[in-house]
Design an enzyme around this catalytic site. Structure first.
Site, PDB file in Angstrom:
ATOM      1  N   HIS A 185       0.802  -1.215   0.000  1.00  0.00           N
ATOM      2  CA  HIS A 185       0.000   0.000   0.000  1.00  0.00           C
ATOM      3  C   HIS A 185       0.842   1.276   0.000  1.00  0.00           C
ATOM      4  CE1 HIS A 185       0.897   1.016   4.229  1.00  0.00           C
ATOM      5  NE2 HIS A 185       0.962  -0.302   4.398  1.00  0.00           N
ATOM      6  N   ASP A 186       0.358   2.266  -0.723  1.00  0.00           N
ATOM      7  CA  ASP A 186       0.920   3.625  -0.733  1.00  0.00           C
ATOM      8  C   ASP A 186       2.341   3.722  -1.280  1.00  0.00           C
ATOM      9  OD1 ASP A 186      -1.338   5.079   0.612  1.00  0.00           O
ATOM     10  OD2 ASP A 186      -0.859   3.646   2.200  1.00  0.00           O
TER      11      ASP A 186
END
Length: 215
Positions: A141-142
């Site tokens: 994620h991210d």
């Protein structure tokens, strides 16, 4: 919705074989392959062989999209140069995702990205233009990956990693969360990155340490 344009594959090496398999798995039409190395051939893996000049003469940007079959290796800018050359002529590069890959609905993929078999791209991750996420690589994620970078087979990028442009992360390497990999850096196969990697450096080992600057 209009029908997708047919494709021209640029390059006829090992990476191109994998990309062509992906094109065919996705049931997309590929008209020809453009590759100087195969200029002595009339066909390559069932495709007509044309030159770069013939590509632009025979097929306009309105008629076809392109797919790069050139991989990215440290020290070579060929993939980036071809992407920029044909982009300046008005061609678009098709983004391809293997059916066995997992790409979050909130992830963002730039033009010409290639997501190979078994790869994972998690929530709010972002890949800029012309990025390769190779076989079974995992992007958490991210994480943000800059243009013209390659994440090699089996590599793992944990959450919120920042990868600048033209970075190569080698096979089975691991980058722990929230680290930054500077532009043009190389992370060697199997390396474990526990601190930021400086622009243009080569790191290897566990934990990864700088070996030498890239040329």
């Amino acid at each position: 919705m209009s029908e997708p344009k047919p494709l021209i594959l640029v390059g006829a090496g090992g990476h191109a074989k994998v990309v062509l398999d992906l094109i065919r798995i996705l049931d997309l039409e590929c008209l020809a392959v453009s590759c100087p190395e195969a200029s002595h051939l009339t066909q390559w893996r069932g495709l007509a062989v044309i030159s770069d000049q013939q590509l632009s003469e025979l097929y306009s940007p309105a008629q076809v999209d392109l797919v790069l079959g050139i991989g990215f290796m440290p020290g070579s800018s060929l993939r980036q140069r071809l992407f920029e050359q044909f982009s300046q002529l008005g061609y678009q590069f098709r983004t391809l995702c293997h059916p066995t890959a997992w790409v979050s609905a909130s992830a963002r993929l730039g033009q010409g990205c290639q997501v190979m078999a078994g790869a994972i791209i998690q929530a709010d991750a972002e890949c800029a233009d012309n990025v390769i996420i190779n076989t079974s690589a995992s992007i958490d994620h991210d994480t943000v990956i800059g243009a013209h970078s390659q994440i090699a087979p089996g590599a793992v990028l944990c959450g919120a990693v920042m990868v600048d442009d033209c970075v190569f992360v080698g096979a089975a390497a691991t980058v722990i969360q929230s680290r930054r990999i500077g532009k043009g850096a190389v992370v060697a196969a199997g390396a474990v990155v526990t601190s930021d990697v400086m622009r243009g450096s080569v790191v290897k080992g566990c934990p990864a340490v700088s070996s030498k600057p890239t040329s």
